[in-house]
Enzyme design. Structure first.
Site, short mmCIF file in Angstrom:
data_model
loop_
_atom_site.label_atom_id
_atom_site.label_comp_id
_atom_site.label_asym_id
_atom_site.label_seq_id
_atom_site.Cartn_x
_atom_site.Cartn_y
_atom_site.Cartn_z
CD GLN A 204 5.59 2.38 5.79
OE1 GLN A 204 4.77 2.07 6.52
NE2 GLN A 204 5.47 2.74 4.72
CB ILE B 63 -1.11 -0.16 1.23
CG1 ILE B 63 -0.20 -0.12 2.47
CG2 ILE B 63 -1.88 -1.21 1.01
CD1 ILE B 63 -1.31 -0.11 3.70
CD GLU C 270 -0.93 0.15 12.50
OE1 GLU C 270 -0.60 -0.81 12.40
OE2 GLU C 270 -1.99 0.50 12.70
#
Ligand code: MCN
Ligand code: MOS
Length: 777
Positions: free
Chosen positions: A677, A488, A744
């Site tokens: 990230q 993604i 995350e």
């Protein structure tokens, strides 16, 4: 490593720890295997416009569906005037509750299903939230459908709505599974020498990936193909099959590229159901793209959260008790819990914790995942409280954290799998210059700017789901890696090629990776920051099996130059199999396959336990309640975040001047991607701290700022210099490949660090996000 960030600022990355070698590593081509940072497989395709996103797929004879959404929050549709729309040029159909196409109830995520909500569009006249999908107009062109949709008139019988969870009549529901009871918090609190108690609020926040939610559904010969941006094609297939009342074998989801999701593409939203039933009815492909405003209510973002956190400590800084209560809004039909106490009892060595979480059903779309649901608001209240306690004790905030170091997981009573958090504190503080900080608020300034330094900690758990992978070796040495898992924007394509390269010593440019298609070997969700660990494990296992197969062929194929060689003397190298000490004794893959009479060599392996049947596997990977955690240890990623803010004393504007994050994500499969990230999470956290806030019209629950001009997210100009530091060590207790969560982690604690820095700059505590100027003046 040193590269330019999006904003043109310098971004530094410091390598604190050398990566351990892969246990099975022979000579991997440089910059190709795990731990290296080869270029992204999909990078060039994406920046040159060659990566085809779902709605860009060219399907012949396609129709365009435009969604109509409700304009009230609660009640019934009394009339819908659709004649003008149906008569408009190019229109084939207007579907609403008046001529409903049947959609079946799916099992929702909390029930072990894969749908984000059990709400079914156009099945009846009931309105449960503003911006609810109530009709679909289908026409030959997008413009015709859009025009026709504008001609539809809807009349409602409104009933009083619950707009906010505090509204009279709203009924909080306990989420028993989220209750924490450790020790005796009440008593410990009463005995505490120092106590603080505060309320925290995080507003509604909305996932706004660049690629909006847009799909194409194509029903053909009793089979349904859906091009849908998906974090989880196995889940999408299941949810869609349930909606359509057909077997999953009849549904195929194609999703090779996803333009970001941040949780919102974990499951298909209800406009996808509309596209699918319309295609079945009209026997033509139907494309449905939500407009940007429609994405604010076509699926849920992060629910607003409200928390009360009380903390007690001894004078010398030992935290003895926490009493923590929180709630979030959910929809009338479905429970979505944004667990506000996900990190409360985990981060520090606290014996006495009582905590509850509740959900409050109101007239809203069911909220959904948004980067670190739960951990994120939970870390906000806990980490701001830590700062407040530090000030109550007149103790350095970092020293307070170290004083309350948890040497194991107090909540679960288990040892950590690994916890390099002290290293993160230390390296982060060093890189930031934390020791030069003055304790006193408002004590640092430059001209009219108040300077504030703040810090916080973050954590995210290691989740696990099994997966399958297939590798196909061509005679010319080209390798294809296949998995249904998604990329993604995270780097899945790249790290899977690295995994295969590591074992098979095949250079990156000969490895092709196929992802995001439900026909490929099945995989779980790119959610809960786990896909990297799950898929590298499956590909690694498959690559090892393929290598063994090649050795067997080399040893057993009669005309092989390595015929009869002991297996432990063999290695793969240079496109072939060779003898360890005698690289001239070699057979190329091409020779070997040709000698063995094989056109290519395909091999599949998986990480399922036991002999689960195909059906059980499908079930496991299309339900989120099958996600597990490592058993005997408590496995988490950790972070220490440091920020400097500048606050304009007269205007109250906050700018983040620099951010330092030190992270323990275990072993990094690709340090460049992991850093990308982490900084993505930090930037999103910056937006959460200072900008993001969904605003509701209290009269009717409409999202007022449902566009990117009014709903502010952090842009390049907001983003300062970012330093990331990797302090992780391979953690094979956490995952097969030694890596922990990355995706995350960066957002968790970021808003607290910024709020703490703002307090240091201004002396004002802001416990309600976002930290806007009116809260500071
Ligand atoms: N990685 C690594 N070493 C590790 C673990 C991961 O180098 N030990 C790198 C890999 O490049 C891997 C990436 O980090 O592809 C993310 O891995 P992981 O933490 O396993 O997360 P997932 O693959 O499960 O991705 C989902 C995660 C989630 S849950 C959200 S929300 C989120 C996130 O990823 N949404 C994103 N990052 C995002 N990044 C982009 N660009 N777009 C989104 O929508
Ligand atoms: Mo991420 S919010 O778990 O998709």
């Amino acid at each position: 490593v040193s590269v330019m960030a999006a904003g043109g600022h310098h971004v530094k990355s410091v390598r604190a720890v050398q990566q351990h070698q892969l246990p099975l590593s022979e000579q991997t081509p440089p910059q190709q295997g795990l731990g290296a940072a080869p270029q992204r497989k999909d990078g060039t395709l994406k920046v040159s416009g060659h990566a085809t996103y779902a709605a860009e797929h060219q399907v012949e004879n396609v129709l365009y569906g435009v969604v109509v959404q409700s304009t009230v929050s609660s009640g019934r549709i009394t009339a819908m005037e659709t004649q003008a729309a149906r008569r408009a040029e190019g229109v084939l159909a207007v579907y609403s509750h008046l001529n409903s196409l049947k959609i079946n109830k799916p099992r929702s995520i909390p029930e072990g299903g894969a749908a984000q909500t059990t709400y079914l569009p156009i099945q009846n006249d009931r309105i449960i939230h503003n911006g609810q999908n109530i009709a679909l107009v289908v026409a030959e062109t997008f413009e015709q459908a859009t025009h026709a949709a504008s001609l539809i008139k809807v009349a409602y019988a409104e009933t009083p709505a619950l707009i906010f969870p505090e509204d009279k009549g709203a009924k909080p529901q306990d989420q028993d599974s989220l209750t924490i009871t450790m020790g005796n918090a009440q008593q410990a609190m009463e005995q505490a020498e120092v106590r603080i108690k505060n309320k925290f609020i995080t507003p509604r926040e909305y996932n706004q990936p660049m690629e909006p939610h847009a799909c194409i559904a194509h029903w053909q010969d009793d089979k349904l193909t859906v091009w849908e941006p998906s974090q989880w094609v196995a889940g999408a297939r299941t949810a869609i099959a349930e909606w359509m009342g057909i077997d999953i074998s009849k549904v195929e989801i194609i999703s090779p590229y996803v333009g970001g999701g941040f949780g919102s593409k974990a499951s298909p939203a209800t406009h996808v159901a509309l596209a699918c039933v319309a295609s079945r009815e009209l026997k033509r492909p139907v494309k449905v793209a939500l407009t940007r405003p429609q994405t604010f209510t076509g699926f849920g973002g992060r629910a607003s959260t409200h928390q009360s956190l009380e903390m007690g400590a001894t004078r010398d800084g030992k935290i003895t008790a926490i009493i923590h209560d929180g709630y979030n809004e959910t929809s009338l039909d479905d429970v979505f819990a944004e667990g506000t106490n996900r990190v409360t009892a985990r981060m520090y060595a606290i014996e006495n914790v009582t905590s509850h979480h509740r959900v409050v059903p109101i007239n809203t779309v069911t909220p959904g995942w948004m980067r670190a649901p739960g951990e994120n608001p939970s870390a906000f209240s806990l980490e701001v409280s830590m700062d407040e306690m530090a000030y109550a004790l007149n103790m350095d905030p970092l020293a307070l954290r170290i004083k309350n170091w948890a040497d194991h997981d107090y909540q679960q009573g288990k040892p950590w799998s690994s916890r390099q958090l002290k290293e993160a504190y230390q390296k982060g503080a060093e890189a930031f210059g934390w020791s030069k900080r003055s304790m006193e608020p408002r004590s640092m300034r430059e001209g009219r700017e108040l300077i504030g330094w703040g810090m916080a900690s973050g954590t995210y758990p290691v989740n696990l789901q099994p997966a399958e992978a297939t590798l196909v070796l061509q005679p010319d040495g080209h390798l294809t890696v296949k998995s249904a898992g998604a990329d993604i924007g995270t780097g899945t394509y790249t790290i899977l090629a690295q995994t295969a390269a590591d074992v098979l010593k095949i250079p990156q440019d000969r490895i092709q990776v196929e992802l995001g298609d439900s026909r490929l070997p099945t995989a779980g969700v790119a959610g809960g920051s786990q896909l990297a660990g799950n898929l590298t494990a499956a590909v690694f296992k498959t690559a090892l099996a393929l290598r063994e197969r090649l050795f067997t062929l080399a040893i057993e194929t009669p005309d092989s130059p390595l015929f009869g060689t002991p297996r432990d003397k063999l290695v793969v190298m240079d496109n072939g199999v060779a003898m360890t000490m005698r690289p001239n004794r070699k057979v190329t893959f091409e020779q070997l396959l040709s000698l063995a009479g094989l056109p290519s060599l395909a091999l599949s392996a998986d990480t399922f336990k036991g002999n689960a049947s195909a059906e059980e596997r499908d079930k496991m990977l299309s339900a989120l309640n099958t996600i597990t955690r490592p058993e005997d240890v408590s496995a988490h990623s950790w972070s220490a975040l440091f920020v400097e803010v500048r606050v304009d004393e007269d205007f109250g504007t906050v700018r983040v001047k620099r951010m330092v994050g030190a992270f323990d994500s275990g072993r990094l499969y690709n340090p460049a991607l992991a850093r990308s990230q982490w900084i993505g999470g930090m930037v999103m956290g910056l937006g959460q701290a200072l900008l993001e806030e969904g605003t509701l019209d209290p009269r009717n629950g409409r999202v007022i700022n449902n566009n990117l001009a009014d709903y502010l997210v952090a842009v390049s100009a907001d983003v300062p210099e970012i330093t990331t530091i990797d302090v992780g060590q391979p953690d094979y207790k956490a995952t097969t490949m030694g890596g922990k969560a990355v995706g995350e982690l960066g957002i968790v604690g970021m808003a607290a660090a910024i709020s703490n820095a703002v307090f240091h700059a201004t002396g004002k505590r802001v416990r309600e996000l976002p930290i806007t100027m009116e809260k500071l003046i």
